[in-house]
Scaffold this motif. Sequence first.
Motif, mmCIF file in Angstrom:
data_model
loop_
_atom_site.group_PDB
_atom_site.id
_atom_site.type_symbol
_atom_site.label_atom_id
_atom_site.label_comp_id
_atom_site.label_asym_id
_atom_site.label_seq_id
_atom_site.Cartn_x
_atom_site.Cartn_y
_atom_site.Cartn_z
ATOM 1 N N UNK A 76 0.855 -1.192 0.000
ATOM 2 C CA UNK A 76 0.000 0.000 0.000
ATOM 3 C C UNK A 76 0.891 1.242 0.000
ATOM 4 N N UNK A 77 0.296 2.415 -0.180
ATOM 5 C CA UNK A 77 1.059 3.665 -0.189
ATOM 6 C C UNK A 77 1.556 4.007 1.209
ATOM 7 N N UNK A 78 2.737 4.581 1.287
ATOM 8 C CA UNK A 78 3.236 5.048 2.584
ATOM 9 C C UNK A 78 2.745 6.479 2.778
ATOM 10 N N UNK A 79 2.536 6.862 4.048
ATOM 11 C CA UNK A 79 2.061 8.236 4.281
ATOM 12 C C UNK A 79 3.143 9.236 3.861
ATOM 13 N N UNK A 80 4.429 8.830 3.996
ATOM 14 C CA UNK A 80 5.521 9.715 3.571
ATOM 15 C C UNK A 80 6.289 9.003 2.449
ATOM 16 N N UNK A 81 5.975 9.313 1.166
ATOM 17 C CA UNK A 81 6.619 8.589 0.067
ATOM 18 C C UNK A 81 8.130 8.815 0.013
ATOM 19 N N UNK A 82 8.847 7.858 -0.596
ATOM 20 C CA UNK A 82 10.296 8.032 -0.790
ATOM 21 C C UNK A 82 10.511 9.132 -1.833
ATOM 22 N N UNK A 83 11.618 9.882 -1.726
ATOM 23 C CA UNK A 83 11.854 10.950 -2.702
ATOM 24 C C UNK A 83 12.112 10.393 -4.106
ATOM 25 N N UNK A 84 11.780 11.190 -5.128
ATOM 26 C CA UNK A 84 12.082 10.800 -6.517
ATOM 27 C C UNK A 84 13.408 11.477 -6.877
ATOM 28 N N UNK A 85 14.486 10.682 -7.044
ATOM 29 C CA UNK A 85 15.797 11.292 -7.277
ATOM 30 C C UNK A 85 15.827 12.169 -8.531
ATOM 31 N N UNK B 128 11.590 2.043 11.068
ATOM 32 C CA UNK B 128 10.201 1.556 11.136
ATOM 33 C C UNK B 128 9.993 0.044 11.098
ATOM 34 N N UNK B 129 11.046 -0.734 10.899
ATOM 35 C CA UNK B 129 10.845 -2.193 10.787
ATOM 36 C C UNK B 129 10.143 -2.711 12.040
ATOM 37 N N UNK B 130 8.957 -3.355 11.909
ATOM 38 C CA UNK B 130 8.250 -3.827 13.112
ATOM 39 C C UNK B 130 9.017 -4.959 13.805
ATOM 40 N N UNK B 131 8.865 -5.016 15.119
ATOM 41 C CA UNK B 131 9.541 -6.073 15.890
ATOM 42 C C UNK B 131 8.764 -7.393 15.733
ATOM 43 N N UNK B 132 7.431 -7.279 15.631
ATOM 44 C CA UNK B 132 6.592 -8.480 15.580
ATOM 45 C C UNK B 132 6.654 -9.109 14.189
ATOM 46 N N UNK B 133 6.981 -10.408 14.171
ATOM 47 C CA UNK B 133 7.136 -11.134 12.906
ATOM 48 C C UNK B 133 5.908 -11.002 12.012
ATOM 49 N N UNK C 67 3.870 -8.699 11.396
ATOM 50 C CA UNK C 67 3.661 -7.440 10.661
ATOM 51 C C UNK C 67 4.706 -7.225 9.563
ATOM 52 N N UNK C 68 5.789 -8.015 9.630
ATOM 53 C CA UNK C 68 6.911 -7.771 8.711
ATOM 54 C C UNK C 68 6.529 -7.888 7.228
ATOM 55 N N UNK C 69 5.758 -8.926 6.821
ATOM 56 C CA UNK C 69 5.427 -9.021 5.384
ATOM 57 C C UNK C 69 4.698 -7.782 4.864
ATOM 58 N N UNK C 70 3.836 -7.167 5.706
ATOM 59 C CA UNK C 70 3.107 -5.952 5.278
ATOM 60 C C UNK C 70 4.082 -4.790 5.107
ATOM 61 N N UNK C 71 5.017 -4.704 6.067
ATOM 62 C CA UNK C 71 6.022 -3.638 6.024
ATOM 63 C C UNK C 71 6.869 -3.776 4.754
#
Length: 337
Positions: free
Chosen positions: A190-199, A224-229, A231-235
């Motif tokens: 899904x989209x992130x609330x703060x997108x990565x910059x476009x170089x 932001x990497x979640x500690x709980x396994x 949630x990781x695939x969504x991240x």
Amino acid sequence: MTILGIETTCDETALAIISDDRIVDEVTISQILKHAPYGGVVPDLGAREHLNNLTKFGGEFLTRNNVKLDAIAVASKIGLPPAVQVGEAYANGLANALKVPLIPINHVIAHTWGVFVDPVFTEKPQFPFLALIVSGGHTQILKLTSPIEHEILGTTIDDAIGEAFDKVAHMLGLPYPGGPAVEKAAEKGARLSKPFPIPLKGEDTMNFSFSGLKTAVRVYIEKNMPKEEQYKPYFVADACAEFQRSAFAQINERVAKAIEQTGIQTLVVGGGVAANQSLINALATLYLEKGWDTEKLFVPNIKYCTDNAAVIASYALAVTKEKSKQKFKNRNFIRSS
Ligand code: KG4
Ligand code: ZN
């Protein structure tokens, strides 16, 4: 004219025979499983594998295709040096034994020939055309006026796009090769609330840059990497989708500039990253938005995007034909009176 093409620049050992623009036979042996445990291509291991593969399958391939060869073409110079050298030495030995010319081929330009060699395309691109090469080692926009005349309009100033895919995959714990793994994970992102910059966004250049984007992904993971396994695939999915969106937005901006500046709409896409369907969708969307002719956007079958020997042989054939055409054109015709 019948040409044998040999490709050993990275992790595919490939042989193909082209006769008068038709593929007679081709074989590609992937080394992915050999390199996967190391998370990337190990050049010396690759060279050893190429040697084993050529010794084992090269002879078999030539015996199976008992045709008279007019030349041997080999992917040369650009690639992983120990791997390239194995192909060059093998091709050189074969050319000497058969007493036929050896044609060294720039494998980056040869990526443009994917659509020429792909039998699906009955209508081939017409010169002059633009080429977008997106591979593990290169990101370039070229203008080709003939098979032997090209101008590099833009190139990466740091990492290649495929390299960025592979590194981002590694950071996110995805397997090698990173490109297909990132593409697959991104499907559920899904989209992130703060997108990565476009170089290089908005800059007056046709060059590319991917290292800033790679750093943005690294920082995002660290924070932001979640500690709980669970949630990781969504991240991972979200990070992959956002990385692709930013990388492809940059590609689109450069492609638009190249088309607008040259007035050439015919674009041929090649290289391993051209296998990515989201990239092709992004390019097609750009063509539709700009009102450009989508029939002029040429993308080969995945098999002819990644490294293969058919493009090497086919490009060698095109180069040979063009050179003899130009030699004939430049010849002085002397008539005796
Ligand atoms: O052209 P190629 O086969 O070899 C080079 O000349 O480098 O390109 C290999 C690159 C790798 O970085 C790989 O991760 C990337 O192409 N690649 C992809 C995809 N398939 C391969 N990148 C993004 N999406 C894909 N589906
Ligand atoms: Zn390549």
